[in-house]
Design a protein around this motif. Structure first.
Motif, PDB file in Angstrom:
ATOM      1  N   SER A  20     -66.279 -10.701  46.403  1.00 46.05           N
ATOM      2  CA  SER A  20     -65.288  -9.637  46.532  1.00 46.05           C
ATOM      3  C   SER A  20     -64.792  -9.579  47.961  1.00 46.05           C
ATOM      4  N   ALA A  22     -62.688  -6.698  50.271  1.00 41.70           N
ATOM      5  CA  ALA A  22     -62.046  -5.401  50.385  1.00 41.70           C
ATOM      6  C   ALA A  22     -61.099  -5.409  51.574  1.00 41.70           C
ATOM      7  N   SER A  24     -58.221  -3.301  54.057  1.00 39.32           N
ATOM      8  CA  SER A  24     -57.803  -1.991  54.535  1.00 39.32           C
ATOM      9  C   SER A  24     -56.808  -2.172  55.662  1.00 39.32           C
ATOM     10  N   ASP A  72     -57.031  -6.558  42.461  1.00 42.01           N
ATOM     11  CA  ASP A  72     -56.810  -5.206  41.975  1.00 42.01           C
ATOM     12  C   ASP A  72     -56.107  -4.453  43.089  1.00 42.01           C
ATOM     13  N   ALA A  74     -54.701  -1.604  43.110  1.00 40.23           N
ATOM     14  CA  ALA A  74     -55.026  -0.176  43.169  1.00 40.23           C
ATOM     15  C   ALA A  74     -56.283   0.085  43.993  1.00 40.23           C
ATOM     16  N   LYS A  75     -57.180  -0.913  44.026  1.00 41.71           N
ATOM     17  CA  LYS A  75     -58.437  -0.763  44.764  1.00 41.71           C
ATOM     18  C   LYS A  75     -58.474  -1.586  46.043  1.00 41.71           C
ATOM     19  N   ASN A  76     -57.359  -2.252  46.355  1.00 41.32           N
ATOM     20  CA  ASN A  76     -57.289  -3.094  47.564  1.00 41.32           C
ATOM     21  C   ASN A  76     -58.399  -4.144  47.582  1.00 41.32           C
ATOM     22  N   MET A  77     -58.572  -4.805  46.458  1.00 40.79           N
ATOM     23  CA  MET A  77     -59.648  -5.775  46.335  1.00 40.79           C
ATOM     24  C   MET A  77     -59.105  -7.105  45.803  1.00 40.79           C
TER      25      MET A  77
END
Length: 124
Positions: A20, A22, A24, A72, A74-77
């Protein structure tokens, strides 16, 4: 954009892992995302990438249908599902982001941003 990769570990040959990443900092959906890897003593190499919508992906030849990149927004992933792992897949895996619309494979000099890497070790 700050990127944080996770999910690496030790797995037996033939097994699977899901990495994964992430993100930001800036609107995630405006970036193409991808993965590189670097094995001990070797140069960093392209694994695969995905466009902003997830509708287009490219993979290195060595993937041979074993890996799948998804995202994704929506989840910034962004994810890298790795199946049927081989010992030669052992490497540090890095996620990367690029503001230029995706048009194909990346070179190492291409992406604007890099994560810190996560180690994948595949035992025989």
């Amino acid at each position: 954009v700050q990127l944080q990769a996770s999910g690496g570990g030790l797995v037996q040959a033939g097994g699977f892992l899901r990495l994964s990443c992430a993100a930001s900092g800036r609107p995630f959906s405006s970036y193409a995302m991808g993965w590189f890897r670097q094995a001990p003593g070797k140069e960093r190499e392209f694994v695969g990438n995905i466009n902003w919508s997830g509708g287009s992906t490219y993979y290195a030849d060595f993937v041979e249908g074993r890996f799948t990149i998804s995202r994704d927004n929506a989840k910034n992933m962004v994810f890298l599902q790795m199946n049927t792992l081989k010992p030669e897949d052992t490497a540090v895996y890095y996620c990367a982001a690029d503001s230029i619309p995706l048009s194909g494979h990346w070179v190492v000099a291409g992406p604007d941003y890099w994560g810190q890497g996560t180690l994948v070790t595949v035992s025989s």
